[in-house]
Design a protein around this motif. Structure first.
Motif, PDB file in Angstrom:
ATOM      1  N   GLY A  56     -17.033   5.544   2.282  1.00 45.14           N
ATOM      2  CA  GLY A  56     -18.353   5.220   2.803  1.00 45.14           C
ATOM      3  C   GLY A  56     -18.448   5.409   4.299  1.00 45.14           C
ATOM      4  O   GLY A  56     -19.079   4.613   4.991  1.00 45.14           O
ATOM      5  N   LYS A  57     -17.811   6.465   4.804  1.00 42.99           N
ATOM      6  CA  LYS A  57     -17.802   6.793   6.240  1.00 42.99           C
ATOM      7  C   LYS A  57     -17.132   5.706   7.085  1.00 42.99           C
ATOM      8  O   LYS A  57     -17.393   5.593   8.272  1.00 42.99           O
ATOM      9  CB  LYS A  57     -19.225   7.044   6.758  1.00 42.99           C
ATOM     10  N   SER A  58     -16.256   4.922   6.463  1.00 46.34           N
ATOM     11  CA  SER A  58     -15.526   3.898   7.213  1.00 46.34           C
ATOM     12  C   SER A  58     -14.249   4.464   7.818  1.00 46.34           C
ATOM     13  O   SER A  58     -13.619   3.803   8.642  1.00 46.34           O
ATOM     14  CB  SER A  58     -15.154   2.733   6.295  1.00 46.34           C
ATOM     15  N   PHE A  59     -13.845   5.656   7.368  1.00 42.80           N
ATOM     16  CA  PHE A  59     -12.614   6.310   7.811  1.00 42.80           C
ATOM     17  C   PHE A  59     -11.362   5.515   7.426  1.00 42.80           C
ATOM     18  O   PHE A  59     -10.307   5.698   8.015  1.00 42.80           O
ATOM     19  CB  PHE A  59     -12.625   6.578   9.323  1.00 42.80           C
ATOM     20  N   ILE A  60     -11.472   4.652   6.425  1.00 34.08           N
ATOM     21  CA  ILE A  60     -10.310   3.909   5.934  1.00 34.08           C
ATOM     22  C   ILE A  60      -9.711   4.678   4.756  1.00 34.08           C
ATOM     23  O   ILE A  60     -10.387   4.886   3.754  1.00 34.08           O
ATOM     24  CB  ILE A  60     -10.709   2.492   5.503  1.00 34.08           C
ATOM     25  N   PRO A  61      -8.446   5.104   4.855  1.00 36.60           N
ATOM     26  CA  PRO A  61      -7.825   5.866   3.767  1.00 36.60           C
ATOM     27  C   PRO A  61      -7.774   5.048   2.484  1.00 36.60           C
ATOM     28  O   PRO A  61      -7.434   3.858   2.513  1.00 36.60           O
ATOM     29  CB  PRO A  61      -6.405   6.147   4.292  1.00 36.60           C
ATOM     30  N   ARG A  62      -8.106   5.684   1.371  1.00 35.24           N
ATOM     31  CA  ARG A  62      -8.081   4.994   0.084  1.00 35.24           C
ATOM     32  C   ARG A  62      -6.713   5.189  -0.562  1.00 35.24           C
ATOM     33  O   ARG A  62      -6.571   5.825  -1.614  1.00 35.24           O
ATOM     34  CB  ARG A  62      -9.210   5.490  -0.810  1.00 35.24           C
ATOM     35  N   ASP A  65      -5.533   2.387  -8.254  1.00 35.84           N
ATOM     36  CA  ASP A  65      -5.970   3.579  -7.531  1.00 35.84           C
ATOM     37  C   ASP A  65      -7.431   3.359  -7.151  1.00 35.84           C
ATOM     38  O   ASP A  65      -8.311   3.395  -8.021  1.00 35.84           O
ATOM     39  CB  ASP A  65      -5.824   4.823  -8.409  1.00 35.84           C
ATOM     40  N   PRO A  66      -7.737   3.113  -5.875  1.00 37.11           N
ATOM     41  CA  PRO A  66      -9.107   2.796  -5.463  1.00 37.11           C
ATOM     42  C   PRO A  66      -9.977   4.025  -5.225  1.00 37.11           C
ATOM     43  O   PRO A  66     -11.059   3.909  -4.634  1.00 37.11           O
ATOM     44  CB  PRO A  66      -8.893   2.023  -4.162  1.00 37.11           C
ATOM     45  N   ASP A  67      -9.524   5.185  -5.681  1.00 37.93           N
ATOM     46  CA  ASP A  67     -10.291   6.414  -5.454  1.00 37.93           C
ATOM     47  C   ASP A  67     -11.686   6.292  -6.050  1.00 37.93           C
ATOM     48  O   ASP A  67     -11.858   5.849  -7.179  1.00 37.93           O
ATOM     49  CB  ASP A  67      -9.563   7.597  -6.086  1.00 37.93           C
ATOM     50  N   PRO A  71      -4.266   9.900   1.432  1.00 33.03           N
ATOM     51  CA  PRO A  71      -3.933   9.405   0.094  1.00 33.03           C
ATOM     52  C   PRO A  71      -3.419  10.539  -0.790  1.00 33.03           C
ATOM     53  O   PRO A  71      -3.864  11.676  -0.657  1.00 33.03           O
ATOM     54  CB  PRO A  71      -5.263   8.862  -0.425  1.00 33.03           C
ATOM     55  N   PRO A  72      -2.476  10.262  -1.678  1.00 31.27           N
ATOM     56  CA  PRO A  72      -1.948  11.312  -2.559  1.00 31.27           C
ATOM     57  C   PRO A  72      -3.025  11.816  -3.516  1.00 31.27           C
ATOM     58  O   PRO A  72      -3.915  11.059  -3.933  1.00 31.27           O
ATOM     59  CB  PRO A  72      -0.811  10.619  -3.306  1.00 31.27           C
ATOM     60  N   LYS A  73      -2.949  13.076  -3.851  1.00 18.52           N
ATOM     61  CA  LYS A  73      -3.869  13.659  -4.822  1.00 18.52           C
ATOM     62  C   LYS A  73      -3.391  13.334  -6.239  1.00 18.52           C
ATOM     63  O   LYS A  73      -2.224  13.537  -6.571  1.00 18.52           O
ATOM     64  CB  LYS A  73      -3.946  15.178  -4.640  1.00 18.52           C
ATOM     65  N   THR A 124       0.860  -1.184   0.000  1.00 19.54           N
ATOM     66  CA  THR A 124       0.000   0.000   0.000  1.00 19.54           C
ATOM     67  C   THR A 124       0.894   1.231   0.000  1.00 19.54           C
ATOM     68  O   THR A 124       1.747   1.385   0.871  1.00 19.54           O
ATOM     69  CB  THR A 124      -0.898   0.016   1.247  1.00 19.54           C
ATOM     70  N   GLY A 125       0.693   2.129  -0.985  1.00 21.07           N
ATOM     71  CA  GLY A 125       1.515   3.331  -1.077  1.00 21.07           C
ATOM     72  C   GLY A 125       2.101   3.493  -2.465  1.00 21.07           C
ATOM     73  O   GLY A 125       2.407   2.504  -3.139  1.00 21.07           O
TER      74      GLY A 125
END
Length: 223
Positions: free
Chosen positions: A99-105, A178-180, A51-53, A39-40
């Motif tokens: 989805g309000k999970s607060f998990i960084p994409r 990229d899961p954005d 997550p990077p823009k 991841t990264g």
């Protein structure tokens, strides 16, 4: 004459059956095991790092090269959600992303070394991906091979027409995902507002067929 036509049809039928069997025959092997994952973008993402823009790995990223050292990557098998292993972070997701999970994409990498049998030379060879969320880029032996933007549809990567593929030898496939989903998801992003995961979340199959074969979705019936 009807009798003559029937006789001709019956005479040709065995040859037709053999032809259909030949073009339909194929070998399908699970490609779900032996993957490495990180991841990264160019290093492991830190727990509270946003997550990077607009992440861009480039056309020839180091991670896509055959000699790249992935020994510190995690060993995984598919199906694999590359996001769920990360801890929730209010720092990285102040608005409650995913989805309000607060998990960084964070962006995801996958690599896999594999061999193709020598007796597959002269065949059509491809990889069938049942799904990857979301924007997916594929390299084979360092060569850009495919890209796919939809997280819900399958896609195919042809291998035998890539000049650098080694039939009978070793190969490396590298995949950047990229899961954005537009952060909160939207129609314009082709995504939903719920937690959708990320990465190679469906199965992959390695397929060999004759050069003369029935194409994907090449047969259909209607009434």
């Amino acid at each position: 004459h009807p009798t003559s036509t029937l006789h001709t049809t019956m005479t040709m039928l065995p040859a037709l059956i053999l032809l259909v069997r030949a073009v339909a025959a194929r070998d399908s092997v699970s490609f779900d095991f032996g993957w490495k994952h990180r991841t990264g973008l160019h290093d492991w993402a830190k727990p509270d790092e946003p997550p990077p823009k607009l992440p861009d790995p480039g056309l020839h990223p180091a991670e896509a090269q055959v000699a790249y050292d992935d020994t510190n990557w995690s060993a995984v098998q598919l199906p694999h959600d590359g996001l769920i292993a990360s801890a929730p972070s209010a720092t990285a997701c102040p608005g409650g992303c995913s989805g309000k999970s607060f998990i960084p994409r964070n962006v995801l990498w996958y690599r896999k070394a594999f061999k193709l049998p020598e007796d597959w030379r002269g065949s059509s060879i491809w990889l069938d991906f049942e799904g990857s969320f979301r924007i997916t880029t594929v390299w084979v032996n360092g060569m850009l091979a495919a890209s796919h933007d939809c997280g819900y549809t399958p896609f195919r990567v042809r291998l035998d027409n890539i000049s650098d593929v080694n039939i009978g030898g070793s190969n490396v496939i590298s995949i950047f995902v990229d899961p954005d989903n537009g952060d909160q998801g939207s129609r314009s992003s082709g995504s939903g507002w719920w937690y959708e995961g990320g990465g190679l979340y469906r199965r992959v199959h390695l397929v060999r067929a004759s050069k003369l074969h029935i194409d994907q979705d090449g047969l259909f019936a209607y009434s």
